[in-house]
Design an enzyme around this catalytic site. Structure first.
Site, PDB file in Angstrom:
ATOM      1  N   SER A   1      31.876  39.926  37.747  1.00 52.37           N
ATOM      2  CA  SER A   1      31.108  40.268  36.556  1.00 52.37           C
ATOM      3  C   SER A   1      30.656  39.004  35.838  1.00 52.37           C
ATOM      4  CB  SER A   1      32.017  41.082  35.625  1.00 52.37           C
ATOM      5  OG  SER A   1      31.480  41.139  34.330  1.00 52.37           O
TER       6      SER A   1
ATOM      7  N   TYR B   1      39.846  41.551  30.658  1.00 49.53           N
ATOM      8  CA  TYR B   1      39.005  42.095  31.737  1.00 49.53           C
ATOM      9  C   TYR B   1      38.330  40.956  32.506  1.00 49.53           C
ATOM     10  CZ  TYR B   1      34.884  44.001  34.037  1.00 49.53           C
ATOM     11  OH  TYR B   1      33.927  44.291  34.979  1.00 49.53           O
TER      12      TYR B   1
ATOM     13  N   LYS C   1      38.744  39.458  36.526  1.00 49.40           N
ATOM     14  CA  LYS C   1      37.648  39.282  37.492  1.00 49.40           C
ATOM     15  C   LYS C   1      37.648  37.851  38.034  1.00 49.40           C
ATOM     16  CE  LYS C   1      36.044  43.346  37.701  1.00 49.40           C
ATOM     17  NZ  LYS C   1      36.035  44.089  38.974  1.00 49.40           N
TER      18      LYS C   1
END
Ligand SMILES: NC(=O)c1ccc[n+]([C@@H]2O[C@H](COP(=O)([O-])OP(=O)(O)OC[C@H]3O[C@@H](n4cnc5c(N)ncnc54)[C@H](O)[C@@H]3O)[C@@H](O)[C@H]2O)c1
Length: 331
Positions: free
Chosen positions: A117, A145, A149
């Site tokens: 991402s 988050y 990633k």
């Protein structure tokens, strides 16, 4: 080849399955249906219901279906939730990936593609000097988050280098749109569905800050149609298959910025609404401008996005109307 698509019952995963099938590839979906929808998996594609934390089921699935490549999309993806539940996010996104990679290397699967991402970049440096974010930009994620990633990219690359497996991490920018109404995103976490929700409620969408150093003062983002994104997966899958021992890290965006205000105006125009957004103070941690440099993906894959913002809005709106039939006044 037979591709195992983890998270294939999710919004993006279902589009990847569709694109791979159109390219003549065999697919198997592996999904715990925590946010996925079984009906998104097309007839003729096997859905194995299970978690990426279940090493035995993964092993059985990889061997039973003679899987030769894995596309790993299964993950938790809400930034705010990751701040509240970091342990859950690390378990699902990092431990789930580690368990999957163990099964994949044990089964000697030669190709692995990971959903990363633009969240890995965090707050890109001064956008006035560097208007496009290249893959060489420093990665300083601003949420658990984004951290999961980035850690995932490291884990994938290190495993590939140690085992000879070809790997790729695709850093998606702001994904929008749908190939058909039934494949549309049902979550309300991104700008377009958030504006649709406000239109449906009859309230004004909010703009967080209009004093950024951008042409109209609102934040600028790079929106990519999910069909283009799915095609980038097919191109990457073919590349991994053809060039063994490759390790790619690629931005997947259009390389064009659209401001939040401009997006709301285009949504108004395309849906037949006429709402004036309310401006509220900036949210902490929102960068002024995050727009991908899409050159490396073009060079490495020969891939380029085909769809524009209008296609994203109108296809997303058709999906929204299917679930909220009272919302429509235009199109
Ligand atoms: N949507 C975006 O804008 C965006 C942007 C950048 C990156 N991504 C990444 O793309 C991937 C897919 O996102 P999406 O938007 O389709 O989300 P989604 O929630 O629709 O899809 C995720 C899928 O994974 C499944 N899943 C989750 N955890 C699992 C686990 N432990 N084991 C098995 N299945 C599991 C869910 O049931 C769901 O079907 C994610 O990795 C996400 O982080 C998405």
């Amino acid at each position: 080849m037979t591709w195992l698509i983890t998270g294939g019952a999710g919004y993006i995963g279902a589009h990847v399955v569709r694109a791979l099938r159109e390219a003549g590839e065999r697919t198997v979906v592996y999904d715990d249906l925590s946010t996925g929808i079984a009906e998104r998996v097309p007839e003729g594609v096997r859905l194995v219901e299970g978690s990426t934390l279940d090493s035995e089921l993964l092993h059985r699935t990889l061997t039973r279906h003679t899987v030769t490549g894995v596309i790993h999309l299964a993950a938790k993806k809400q930034v705010g939730e990751s701040v509240e539940q970091p342990l859950h996010y690390y378990r699902e996104n990092v431990e789930g990936l580690r368990v999957l990679l163990s099964a994949v290397t044990e089964a000697r699967v030669p190709c692995f593609l990971f959903s990363s991402s633009a969240a890995v970049y965090g707050m890109p440096s001064d956008a006035r000097n560097e208007p496009l974010v290249t893959e060489e930009a420093p990665c300083v994620p601003m949420s658990p988050y984004g951290e999961t990633k980035l850690a995932g990219e490291w884990l994938v690359r290190a495993t590939g280098k140690a085992t000879g497996m070809s790997t790729a991490s695709l850093r998606y920018f702001n994904v929008a749109g749908a190939a058909s109404p039934e494949l549309a995103d049902v979550g309300v976490f991104n700008l377009i569905p958030m504006v649709f929700e406000k239109l449906t409620e009859g309230t004004a969408p909010r703009i967080f800050g209009n004093d950024y150093p951008t042409p109209d003062g609102t934040c600028v983002r790079d929106f990519i149609h999910v069909v283009d994104l799915a095609e980038a997966h097919v191109a990457t899958a073919h590349r991994l298959q053809a060039a063994r021992g490759t390790h790619l890290t690629l931005n997947i965006g259009r390389g064009e910025g659209v401001s939040v205000r401009e997006m709301i105006e285009r949504i108004n125009a395309l849906t037949g609404h006429d709402v004036t957004p309310t401006v509220t103070p900036r949210r902490p941690g929102d960068p002024a401008r995050v727009v991908a440099s899409a050159h490396r993906a073009a060079d490495e894959l020969g891939w380029k996005a085909r769809y524009g913002v209008e296609d994203m809005i109108s296809s997303a709106w058709e999906g929204w109307l299917r679930r909220h039939p009272g919302a429509g006044r235009g199109l």
